[in-house]
Design a protein around this motif. Structure first.
Motif, PDB file in Angstrom:
ATOM      1  N   ASP A  25      58.382  82.140  92.102  1.00 46.16           N
ATOM      2  CA  ASP A  25      56.921  82.194  92.127  1.00 46.16           C
ATOM      3  C   ASP A  25      56.444  83.381  92.952  1.00 46.16           C
ATOM      4  N   HIS A  26      57.135  83.633  94.080  1.00 44.88           N
ATOM      5  CA  HIS A  26      56.778  84.761  94.933  1.00 44.88           C
ATOM      6  C   HIS A  26      56.949  86.084  94.179  1.00 44.88           C
ATOM      7  N   GLU A  27      58.086  86.235  93.509  1.00 43.98           N
ATOM      8  CA  GLU A  27      58.345  87.462  92.768  1.00 43.98           C
ATOM      9  C   GLU A  27      57.397  87.601  91.585  1.00 43.98           C
ATOM     10  N   GLN A  28      57.054  86.469  90.959  1.00 41.24           N
ATOM     11  CA  GLN A  28      56.150  86.525  89.818  1.00 41.24           C
ATOM     12  C   GLN A  28      54.762  86.996  90.254  1.00 41.24           C
ATOM     13  N   ASP A  29      54.300  86.509  91.418  1.00 43.14           N
ATOM     14  CA  ASP A  29      53.011  86.967  91.947  1.00 43.14           C
ATOM     15  C   ASP A  29      53.014  88.475  92.149  1.00 43.14           C
ATOM     16  N   LEU A  30      54.121  88.980  92.690  1.00 44.14           N
ATOM     17  CA  LEU A  30      54.214  90.412  92.923  1.00 44.14           C
ATOM     18  C   LEU A  30      54.218  91.188  91.617  1.00 44.14           C
ATOM     19  N   ALA A  31      55.046  90.734  90.667  1.00 48.28           N
ATOM     20  CA  ALA A  31      55.194  91.471  89.408  1.00 48.28           C
ATOM     21  C   ALA A  31      53.896  91.515  88.622  1.00 48.28           C
ATOM     22  N   ARG A  32      53.075  90.456  88.718  1.00 44.78           N
ATOM     23  CA  ARG A  32      51.852  90.382  87.925  1.00 44.78           C
ATOM     24  C   ARG A  32      50.668  91.065  88.608  1.00 44.78           C
ATOM     25  N   SER A  33      50.855  91.576  89.835  1.00 46.46           N
ATOM     26  CA  SER A  33      49.708  92.084  90.585  1.00 46.46           C
ATOM     27  C   SER A  33      49.091  93.332  89.950  1.00 46.46           C
ATOM     28  N   ALA A  34      49.883  94.136  89.246  1.00 46.44           N
ATOM     29  CA  ALA A  34      49.371  95.262  88.446  1.00 46.44           C
ATOM     30  C   ALA A  34      48.492  96.225  89.230  1.00 46.44           C
ATOM     31  N   TYR A  35      48.916  96.553  90.439  1.00 44.20           N
ATOM     32  CA  TYR A  35      48.174  97.520  91.242  1.00 44.20           C
ATOM     33  C   TYR A  35      48.531  98.965  90.892  1.00 44.20           C
ATOM     34  N   ALA A  36      49.696  99.179  90.297  1.00 44.95           N
ATOM     35  CA  ALA A  36      50.189 100.552  90.136  1.00 44.95           C
ATOM     36  C   ALA A  36      49.208 101.421  89.355  1.00 44.95           C
ATOM     37  N   ASP A  37      48.632 100.873  88.299  1.00 47.74           N
ATOM     38  CA  ASP A  37      47.700 101.656  87.493  1.00 47.74           C
ATOM     39  C   ASP A  37      46.514 102.131  88.319  1.00 47.74           C
ATOM     40  N   MET A  38      46.007 101.263  89.222  1.00 47.37           N
ATOM     41  CA  MET A  38      44.885 101.659  90.082  1.00 47.37           C
ATOM     42  C   MET A  38      45.290 102.790  91.015  1.00 47.37           C
ATOM     43  N   LEU A  39      46.527 102.725  91.507  1.00 50.87           N
ATOM     44  CA  LEU A  39      46.982 103.733  92.457  1.00 50.87           C
ATOM     45  C   LEU A  39      47.231 105.075  91.786  1.00 50.87           C
ATOM     46  N   HIS A  40      47.465 105.072  90.476  1.00 49.82           N
ATOM     47  CA  HIS A  40      47.610 106.317  89.722  1.00 49.82           C
ATOM     48  C   HIS A  40      46.257 106.865  89.253  1.00 49.82           C
ATOM     49  N   ASP A  41      45.176 106.129  89.527  1.00 47.64           N
ATOM     50  CA  ASP A  41      43.831 106.535  89.099  1.00 47.64           C
ATOM     51  C   ASP A  41      43.269 107.528  90.114  1.00 47.64           C
ATOM     52  N   THR A  42      43.526 108.805  89.881  1.00 42.91           N
ATOM     53  CA  THR A  42      43.146 109.852  90.834  1.00 42.91           C
ATOM     54  C   THR A  42      41.643 109.893  91.075  1.00 42.91           C
ATOM     55  N   GLU A  43      40.864 109.787  90.004  1.00 41.76           N
ATOM     56  CA  GLU A  43      39.402 109.856  90.143  1.00 41.76           C
ATOM     57  C   GLU A  43      38.901 108.729  91.042  1.00 41.76           C
ATOM     58  N   ARG A  44      39.372 107.545  90.809  1.00 42.46           N
ATOM     59  CA  ARG A  44      38.980 106.391  91.628  1.00 42.46           C
ATOM     60  C   ARG A  44      39.291 106.623  93.091  1.00 42.46           C
ATOM     61  N   LYS A 531      52.442 104.877  82.770  1.00 40.61           N
ATOM     62  CA  LYS A 531      52.000 104.934  84.172  1.00 40.61           C
ATOM     63  C   LYS A 531      51.874 103.547  84.792  1.00 40.61           C
ATOM     64  N   ILE A 532      51.702 102.514  83.959  1.00 39.45           N
ATOM     65  CA  ILE A 532      51.530 101.176  84.527  1.00 39.45           C
ATOM     66  C   ILE A 532      52.802 100.669  85.184  1.00 39.45           C
ATOM     67  N   ARG A 533      53.939 101.306  84.913  1.00 40.16           N
ATOM     68  CA  ARG A 533      55.203 100.892  85.525  1.00 40.16           C
ATOM     69  C   ARG A 533      55.832 102.020  86.352  1.00 40.16           C
ATOM     70  N   LEU A 534      55.112 103.102  86.555  1.00 40.47           N
ATOM     71  CA  LEU A 534      55.655 104.211  87.332  1.00 40.47           C
ATOM     72  C   LEU A 534      55.600 103.904  88.826  1.00 40.47           C
ATOM     73  N   ALA A 535      56.609 104.341  89.546  1.00 39.58           N
ATOM     74  CA  ALA A 535      56.565 104.254  91.001  1.00 39.58           C
ATOM     75  C   ALA A 535      55.427 105.140  91.525  1.00 39.58           C
ATOM     76  N   VAL A 536      54.779 104.692  92.584  1.00 39.73           N
ATOM     77  CA  VAL A 536      53.649 105.430  93.138  1.00 39.73           C
ATOM     78  C   VAL A 536      54.120 106.469  94.153  1.00 39.73           C
ATOM     79  N   LYS A 537      55.076 106.087  95.007  1.00 36.76           N
ATOM     80  CA  LYS A 537      55.617 106.935  96.074  1.00 36.76           C
ATOM     81  C   LYS A 537      54.543 107.265  97.105  1.00 36.76           C
ATOM     82  N   LYS A 538      53.632 108.190  96.766  1.00 40.26           N
ATOM     83  CA  LYS A 538      52.535 108.520  97.667  1.00 40.26           C
ATOM     84  C   LYS A 538      51.213 108.443  96.916  1.00 40.26           C
ATOM     85  N   CYS A 539      50.172 108.047  97.648  1.00 39.54           N
ATOM     86  CA  CYS A 539      48.821 108.028  97.072  1.00 39.54           C
ATOM     87  C   CYS A 539      47.879 108.565  98.131  1.00 39.54           C
ATOM     88  N   CYS A 540      47.202 109.656  97.823  1.00 37.18           N
ATOM     89  CA  CYS A 540      46.293 110.304  98.772  1.00 37.18           C
ATOM     90  C   CYS A 540      47.023 110.629 100.075  1.00 37.18           C
TER      91      CYS A 540
END
Length: 684
Positions: A25-44, A531-540
């Motif tokens: 359940d813990h891992e499922q919560d993490l996997a479904r969080s879908a933050y990566a796309d937001m972090l790749h959103d440069t304009e945002r 991009k939805i599954r790409l590693a972010v590494k650094k953001c800003c």
């Protein structure tokens, strides 16, 4: 550790799985969080930081301590931006405070770790709570906040509870409105009245064969009228704007009025139509004023309404709505638009005349919320000319040669094929097995409206007896196949197991439609979807390695290698030919066996392979194949995907440069109904 039961959508059987449920359940919560796309959103990210810097610069002028609340902090990115801005303006540490709240426990832990590796642990306090649960004395040490920063928006802007979030925080936790700032400051919702016959295919069921079978109005909108969210930029050629964009709601986040329980409605009148056509669709988007002056604007404006190339994003797309009835208009006509929102959703309808706002507009135009009985993809599949042609050709081969009355059994949740049979062949005795009460009611309404009859059996397949078929053996077993529980395209192999269950009711020389199937794939270069599954590494310039490590690892643990996506919404180009992975013959009983095949995919076009699309094709009768992906490819043209269903996608963690190849190992366990896919990447 425990056993859990889950339904196998392919076999239809319950199966027991041994899992550490706490960890899963813990891992499922993490996997479904879908933050990566937001972090790749440069304009945002850029506009949020600019607005944060401007807000802190303005707060500094008051010479008061600055207390910032980051609501829904996620990785802690906005809090770290705030900390950097406070440092930029040399705000003393004893005059600043940053509180970041995050309700999701795994994400709150990730935020703490990201903040720690960026050396900001002593400046940002992460609290694992909802903002509405924060207590001024216990959580904030009786120090009111004077700045809120939050990204709590979705396709409809308010669907994640933004109105209550901002109202509650500003009322209970802020010093006062005049001395406080919220980032973003305001939000505006826009609507445009358009004609889109393409988008109508996902909403209204069309009559069959020149109205030889008509769909009554009460059965036409089975997908309901909640928002249909998709990226309309990818299908803009199918959209004809009939009016200018219309501002319908504006929210000042510091002054949310909850006196109506976060509801509001209005009528926008005198909307001039600048083209003739049919208003059958509404396109919705929104725009944020990131700062109080409106200098920085962030939004989801569609491509035809902006001079700039829009930022691609998956986390914010566009809302599609439909009127109760389409309206034909001429250029120069004026119409009125009814608009309503509650705390989480929006509703729109069009009126064919100019109407002055009454005291209570809802009395004049009652809202009609329709429940969803089937999916929008299922409606599109019902309307698909391609599918109808395939079925008609196959039925002509199967049924026209017989002079006797044929007894047919239909299994599945699709409505098109049984209605085609009843429309084209009066002598067929059709039995439909269906336990969904809503679909049964819909079928009966359509049949009664068209003076058609068949036998609807409200039983599970395992409960059927020969008495259900009047003691008669059956000639043909039919399926589209479509089953509402299916997620991946090949989950509809449930038909194979249904056929095996029903063989005892069939004649020895029975016909199956479909009769065979094959799993197929193709190598692709996606423009953006990967991009939805790409590693972010650094953001800003903030290190987010803890996010990458935990989210991507969680995805490996709980997610299948194949995920579903409607690929017509995502631009891509083919890098290989279409490759067959596995073949199935539905008449063969292989339920005690396992099949496996290794294939090599040669990347023969220039590009970078970052994904593999997987789908299933069904052979309806000899030589007539129905695809759920694509039939053919043209290396000089964009991919033409089936729009009436989703495809499976494997997104590569490391792209492969062409020319090269990769190996795919595919296995199917008939007994368990389990697929496994292994993609051996970078095989030269």
């Amino acid at each position: 550790m425990t056993f859990i039961s889950q339904n196998n959508v392919i076999t239809g059987e319950l199966e027991w799985v041994f899992l550490d449920t706490t960890k899963y359940d813990h891992e499922q919560d993490l996997a479904r969080s879908a933050y990566a796309d937001m972090l790749h959103d440069t304009e945002r990210n850029v506009l949020y930081e600019k607005a944060i810097i401007k807000a802190i610069e303005n707060l500094k002028k008051s010479n008061n301590p600055i207390h910032i609340l980051d609501i829904g902090t996620g990785t802690g990115l906005l809090s770290m931006m705030a900390a950097r801005a406070l440092e930029k303006f040399q705000i003393p540490h004893d005059q600043q405070r940053i509180t970041a709240c995050e309700v999701d426990k795994p994400m709150a832990e990730i935020a703490r770790e990201c903040i720690k590796i960026n050396s900001l642990k002593d400046r940002i306090n992460v609290i694992n709570k909802r903002s509405t649960e924060l207590d001024l004395s216990n959580d904030l040490d009786n120090i009111p906040i004077n700045m809120i920063v939050a990204e709590v928006f979705d396709t409809e802007l308010i669907g994640e509870g933004a109105l209550r979030t901002f109202h509650d925080a500003s009322k209970h936790l802020m010093i006062d409105n005049k001395q406080s700032i919220i980032v973003p400051a305001r939000g505006t919702i826009f609507i445009q009245l358009v004609q889109s016959n393409f988008l109508q295919l996902f909403h209204t069921m069309n009559d069959i064969e020149n109205k030889s079978l008509q769909i009554p109005f009460e059965c036409s909108n089975l997908a309901g009228n909640s928002v249909y969210d998709l990226n309309v930029n990818e299908i803009h050629e199918h959209i004809i704007p009939l009016t200018e964009p219309i501002k319908v709601f504006n929210f000042d986040f510091k002054n949310i009025n909850n006196s109506k329980q976060y509801q509001d409605e209005c009528i926008v009148d005198n909307i001039e139509c600048n083209k003739s056509g049919k208003i059958n669709t509404f396109i919705m988007w929104w725009e944020l004023d990131m700062d109080e002056d409106g200098e920085y604007k962030l939004g989801t404006t569609p491509i035809w309404c902006t001079r700039q190339q829009p930022q691609w994003r998956e986390h914010w797309i566009h809302g599609v709505y439909y009127p109760k009835k389409p309206l034909n208009i001429n250029q120069g006509d004026k119409v009125s638009l009814y608009c309503y929102h509650d705390e989480y959703s929006l509703y729109f309808d069009v009126l064919p005349f100019d109407i002055k706002q009454p005291m209570n507009v809802s009395l004049f135009l009652p809202r009609l919320y329709l429940p969803s009985i089937t999916s929008r993809s299922a409606i599109a599949s019902f309307n698909s000319t391609y599918r109808r042609t395939k079925y008609l050709n196959a039925l002509n081969i199967l049924l026209e040669k017989s002079s006797d009355t044929l007894r047919c059994l239909y299994i599945g949740d699709g409505l098109l094929l049984p209605l085609l049979v009843l429309t084209m062949y009066e002598d067929v005795e059709l039995y439909i097995v269906q336990t969904n009460k809503h679909l049964i009611r819909t079928l009966n309404q359509i049949l009664e409206y068209n003076n058609k009859r068949c036998h609807i059996i409200d039983k599970s397949l395992t409960a059927l007896t020969i008495e259900d078929f009047d003691q008669n053996k059956l000639d043909i077993i039919l399926s589209e196949p479509f089953f509402s529980k299916s997620l991946l395209p090949y989950d509809n192999l449930y038909f194979y197991y249904s056929l095996q269950t029903c063989k005892k009711f069939m004649k020895s020389n029975f016909i199956s439609m479909p009769c065979r199937a094959k799993i197929r794939c193709i190598a692709l270069e996606f423009d953006h979807l990967h991009k939805i599954r790409l590693a972010v590494k650094k953001c800003c310039n903030f290190k987010l390695k803890p996010f990458d490590d935990k989210i991507l690892n969680a995805s490996k643990i709980v997610d299948d290698f194949i995920e579903t996506q409607p690929l017509f919404e995502y631009s891509s180009k083919p890098l290989s030919n279409i490759i067959d992975l596995l073949h199935f013959d539905f008449k063969e009983d292989n339920r005690s066996s396992t099949i496996k095949q290794d294939v090599e995919i040669s990347l023969i076009q220039n590009g970078q392979c970052n994904g593999i699309a997987v789908w299933i094709d069904f052979e309806l009768s000899d030589g007539i194949w129905l695809t759920t992906g694509c039939e053919t490819i043209n290396f000089n043209q964009p991919m033409q995907w089936s729009t009436y269903c989703k495809q499976g996608v494997h997104l590569l963690r490391k792209p492969i440069n062409t020319p090269s190849s990769l190996k795919v190992s595919t296995q199917f366990d008939y007994q368990k109904g389990h697929f496994s896919f292994e993609f051996h990447e970078n095989l030269v």
